[in-house]
Design an enzyme around this catalytic site. Sequence first.
Site, PDB file in Angstrom:
ATOM      1  CE  LYS A 161      -3.943   1.805   2.686  1.00 19.48           C
ATOM      2  NZ  LYS A 161      -4.839   1.466   3.829  1.00 19.48           N
ATOM      3  CB  SER A 236      -8.039   3.467   3.284  1.00 21.52           C
ATOM      4  OG  SER A 236      -7.110   2.863   4.171  1.00 21.52           O
ATOM      5  CB  SER A 260      -8.314   0.407   5.918  1.00 18.55           C
ATOM      6  OG  SER A 260      -9.057   1.567   6.152  1.00 18.55           O
TER       7      SER A 260
END
Length: 539
Positions: A161, A236, A260
Amino acid sequence: MVDEGTMQRRVLTNAAQLGIEVSEDDLQVMMEQGFLAMPQAFAAWLAHAPLPDTLPDFLWEPMAAPVEQTAPAEPITMPAVHPRGQLPTLAELAVRLRRREVSAAELVEQALEQIARLDPHLNAFQCVLEDEARAAAREADAALARGEDHGPLHGIPVAVKDLLDLAGTPTTAGGRLLADRLAERDASVVNRLRQAGAIVLGKTRLTEFAYSPASDNPHYGPTRNPWDRTRDAGGSSSGSGAAVAAGMVVAALGSDTGGSIRIPATFCGIVGLKPTFGRVSLAGAVPLSWSLDHLGPMTRSVADAALVLAAIAGPDPADPRTSRTSSWGMPAFSADVRGLHVGVVRGDGGTEPLGEPEVMAACERAAAALADAGALIEDVTVPELSALRVINSVLIGLEAQVVHLPWLRTQREAYGAFLRARLLATLAYPPGSYLLAQRWRAQLRQQMVERMRVLDLLLLPTVPHPAPPLGVIVRNTWHTSPFNALGWPALSLPGGLAETGLPVGVQLVGRPWEEATVLRAGAVVEAAGLGPGDPPLVA
């Protein structure tokens, strides 16, 4: 309850004292998105609830791992379960690499071809490191030929990420503010992936500064769901979920502050694990909330999640939040759940159903699979979950406020309208809210510890619904955020498909440091064949 006008005035007063501009547009977005609802609810709680008789809970102090976990970890043993679908798992590819049936170079080329084919439609990658990945693959193959084997991740293409530092690349965290800052060194978890032989193929998209449970991003565009490109991929860790589900990488890392990792795992039909707070280092990760952030794996199978966790877990001098007493890896375990006490959550202290009928049916199937394997199932009501949901929202907001205050003063226009309004709305909290929330967290933790003395696991929905349309933000964190407030391990795994053809997920939650129990129960549910298979576009 304090009215919204009072809340707006408090925002304006506090912002002025801090030298931050708040526009009429900002106030309008706050109202439209309901960002003042939580400060209102918490102010009402402060006015009427008795003060807890507890010290503030800063999570990492009471979460220290037991000393007996300092023994060296044994190799992980997991059942060879292949989820429905054609995409190979990490564990399967690890075997094929060692049999010389495939090379790391071939795996990287296959991944790059899949990215070139699908990412223009999904928008999962922030950057792809083609040359670096090819060079790393050649070295991985040469090392295996020399007899050097760094473990199951050796030669496996993965992604991380884009709030994790990767030396020489920007770490945007989904925003414009950091887009020109090049990382000087790898984040600790990235370094551990490399040490384990994994090949970092690139960095994945996320919502702006990880502060949204949906996959929209005002700067880089939305990440689309591989099952239906008109649907949300979850936030997210949007790009990580979509990349794994679409076969662009075998595994990816995500972060989880209110759900997330688990939300995009559910919406994209894969496995997502939020480990115990302190199990995995956060050094080199752009923070959202220092006491709620977690890093963990997103994979195609439960066994794969265990393998990635073993590679990235352990103490880190660079992060004082990591436990100094927990072992580097996971102990050996099998998919044996005989005698485990599993509480199927039927109520959470609220008045609304826990999920849509298709989601609840998935939980029933998971409970039946565990019961068939010898687990002891009982229905439970856990009213603490509703309160923990509030506490998690308060703490995220107030810690994120501190992270972003310097930028809000000087670069407010660099934020998207949604995030700017959400951050500014945190100025509505009454004085003392942070420490009072920490005191309530301590009390709720004590109550949950008592509740879990007779239970090994909780089973409940990950998200109450399948993926909504892009741009629609709903209560995605409803069942995930309580376990960030606790810092306990939580696993989301596929529970099948809704009538719309979208995946639904179930969540298993264990006591702190008991990831092994969560994973072996997850392996049993996975073996029942509840997985959705591969998204249609993968074929």
